[in-house]
Design a protein around this motif. Structure first.
Motif, PDB file in Angstrom:
ATOM      1  N   ASP A  37       0.819  -1.200   0.000  1.00  8.90           N
ATOM      2  CA  ASP A  37       0.000   0.000   0.000  1.00  8.90           C
ATOM      3  C   ASP A  37       0.857   1.255   0.000  1.00  8.90           C
ATOM      4  N   SER A  38       0.323   2.308  -0.631  1.00  8.09           N
ATOM      5  CA  SER A  38       0.960   3.610  -0.540  1.00  8.09           C
ATOM      6  C   SER A  38       0.713   4.173   0.866  1.00  8.09           C
ATOM      7  N   PRO A  39       1.564   5.082   1.347  1.00 11.41           N
ATOM      8  CA  PRO A  39       1.362   5.645   2.681  1.00 11.41           C
ATOM      9  C   PRO A  39       0.038   6.399   2.770  1.00 11.41           C
ATOM     10  N   ILE A  40      -0.573   6.371   3.949  1.00 10.54           N
ATOM     11  CA  ILE A  40      -1.834   7.096   4.147  1.00 10.54           C
ATOM     12  C   ILE A  40      -1.605   8.602   4.072  1.00 10.54           C
ATOM     13  N   GLY A  41      -0.521   9.076   4.676  1.00 12.49           N
ATOM     14  CA  GLY A  41      -0.207  10.504   4.627  1.00 12.49           C
ATOM     15  C   GLY A  41      -1.148  11.340   5.479  1.00 12.49           C
ATOM     16  N   ALA A  42      -1.082  12.656   5.290  1.00 13.85           N
ATOM     17  CA  ALA A  42      -1.919  13.575   6.056  1.00 13.85           C
ATOM     18  C   ALA A  42      -2.326  14.741   5.164  1.00 13.85           C
ATOM     19  N   ARG A  43      -3.471  15.327   5.473  1.00 14.34           N
ATOM     20  CA  ARG A  43      -3.923  16.498   4.734  1.00 14.34           C
ATOM     21  C   ARG A  43      -3.012  17.673   5.028  1.00 14.34           C
ATOM     22  N   ASN A  44      -2.656  18.435   4.006  1.00 12.04           N
ATOM     23  CA  ASN A  44      -1.806  19.595   4.190  1.00 12.04           C
ATOM     24  C   ASN A  44      -2.627  20.750   4.766  1.00 12.04           C
ATOM     25  N   PRO A  45      -2.222  21.330   5.890  1.00  6.47           N
ATOM     26  CA  PRO A  45      -3.002  22.433   6.467  1.00  6.47           C
ATOM     27  C   PRO A  45      -3.061  23.662   5.562  1.00  6.47           C
ATOM     28  N   GLU A  46      -2.163  23.733   4.575  1.00  6.20           N
ATOM     29  CA  GLU A  46      -2.177  24.852   3.631  1.00  6.20           C
ATOM     30  C   GLU A  46      -3.127  24.609   2.456  1.00  6.20           C
ATOM     31  N   ALA A  47      -3.673  23.397   2.353  1.00 11.00           N
ATOM     32  CA  ALA A  47      -4.614  23.086   1.275  1.00 11.00           C
ATOM     33  C   ALA A  47      -5.915  23.852   1.511  1.00 11.00           C
ATOM     34  N   PRO A  48      -6.728  24.033   0.458  1.00  7.51           N
ATOM     35  CA  PRO A  48      -8.017  24.709   0.658  1.00  7.51           C
ATOM     36  C   PRO A  48      -8.805  24.078   1.801  1.00  7.51           C
ATOM     37  N   GLU A  49      -9.508  24.902   2.565  1.00  8.26           N
ATOM     38  CA  GLU A  49     -10.243  24.411   3.732  1.00  8.26           C
ATOM     39  C   GLU A  49     -11.184  23.261   3.378  1.00  8.26           C
ATOM     40  N   GLN A  50     -11.786  23.334   2.190  1.00  4.59           N
ATOM     41  CA  GLN A  50     -12.750  22.307   1.787  1.00  4.59           C
ATOM     42  C   GLN A  50     -12.104  20.934   1.611  1.00  4.59           C
ATOM     43  N   THR A  51     -10.783  20.886   1.504  1.00  7.52           N
ATOM     44  CA  THR A  51     -10.096  19.612   1.320  1.00  7.52           C
ATOM     45  C   THR A  51     -10.395  18.647   2.456  1.00  7.52           C
ATOM     46  N   GLN A  52     -10.674  19.176   3.649  1.00  6.36           N
ATOM     47  CA  GLN A  52     -10.964  18.312   4.787  1.00  6.36           C
ATOM     48  C   GLN A  52     -12.265  17.535   4.603  1.00  6.36           C
ATOM     49  N   GLU A  53     -13.106  17.933   3.642  1.00 13.89           N
ATOM     50  CA  GLU A  53     -14.367  17.231   3.424  1.00 13.89           C
ATOM     51  C   GLU A  53     -14.155  15.748   3.117  1.00 13.89           C
ATOM     52  N   LEU A  54     -13.044  15.417   2.454  1.00 11.26           N
ATOM     53  CA  LEU A  54     -12.803  14.021   2.101  1.00 11.26           C
ATOM     54  C   LEU A  54     -11.985  13.265   3.144  1.00 11.26           C
ATOM     55  N   SER A  55     -11.762  13.864   4.293  1.00  9.01           N
ATOM     56  CA  SER A  55     -11.016  13.177   5.346  1.00  9.01           C
ATOM     57  C   SER A  55     -11.695  11.872   5.753  1.00  9.01           C
TER      58      SER A  55
END
Length: 195
Positions: A37-55
């Motif tokens: 598997d590829s790493p799960i990683g983390a959402r970048n806090p600098e990404a658009p705020e709406q990016t957290q919708e797919l968390s």
């Protein structure tokens, strides 16, 4: 072998490919490497705020899928979904691993359009398709444009009943550019994998 061909044919029908020739020439079930598997990683806090919708999608999911073919009985099988942050936490990659198809969906939020934009590639299609989505009343709605035996169509997936460790998805399709929609063509229950 006949049962395998029938299941593969039903999968193709649900995904917009209704070709007896394709079903007859079906290759053996997909072989993949689940331990790579590829790493799960983390959402970048600098990404658009709406990016957290797919968390809610991030992680590994056990999927119980039911296909409702146009003719014949429903078909059920299990699959695995591995979803991770990519591109330094600005985008999401969804890796589908089923017994009869494997594929990937790449999604990122476009602040200019206010929509999630994506590209999908699956083994049964062997070409990229574009998708676009948005959150509506707590549900994630994705539309993908494709071409089937009757010409162009829109596939719509609805992610709903979203909980920390589960969610549901159902799909319909329109062959008249969204004027009318079919009954549910397939549906899934996704449960967070514990392994």
């Amino acid at each position: 072998m006949q049962k395998l061909t029938a299941i593969f044919a039903a999968t193709l029908i649900a995904c917009g490919i209704n070709s007896a020739a394709s079903a007859q020439s079906a290759s053996p079930p997909i072989i993949y490497q689940p331990d790579q598997d590829s790493p799960i990683g983390a959402r970048n806090p600098e990404a658009p705020e709406q990016t957290q919708e797919l968390s809610f999608l991030i992680g590994d999911w056990d999927v119980a899928l039911i296909i409702h073919p146009l003719e014949g009985e429903d078909i059920s099988y299990a699959a695995r979904w591995h979803n991770s942050w990519i591109v330094n936490g600005y985008a999401v990659m969804q890796e589908w691993r089923g017994p009869y198809a494997t594929g990937v969906e790449l999604r990122s939020f476009n602040p200019e359009t206010g929509r999630w934009e994506g590209h999908n590639y699956y083994t049964f299609r062997k070409t990229w398709t574009e998708s676009s989505g948005e959150f509506v009343d707590g549900e994630f709605i994705i539309e993908t444009r494709d071409v089937g035996p009757n010409g162009p169509f829109i596939g719509r997936e609805r992610y709903f009943e979203i909980q920390p460790d589960s969610f549901r998805m159902s799909a319909t399709r329109s062959e008249d550019d969204g004027a009318t929609w079919s009954s549910i063509t397939y549906e899934m229950l996704c449960t967070r994998a514990r392994e």
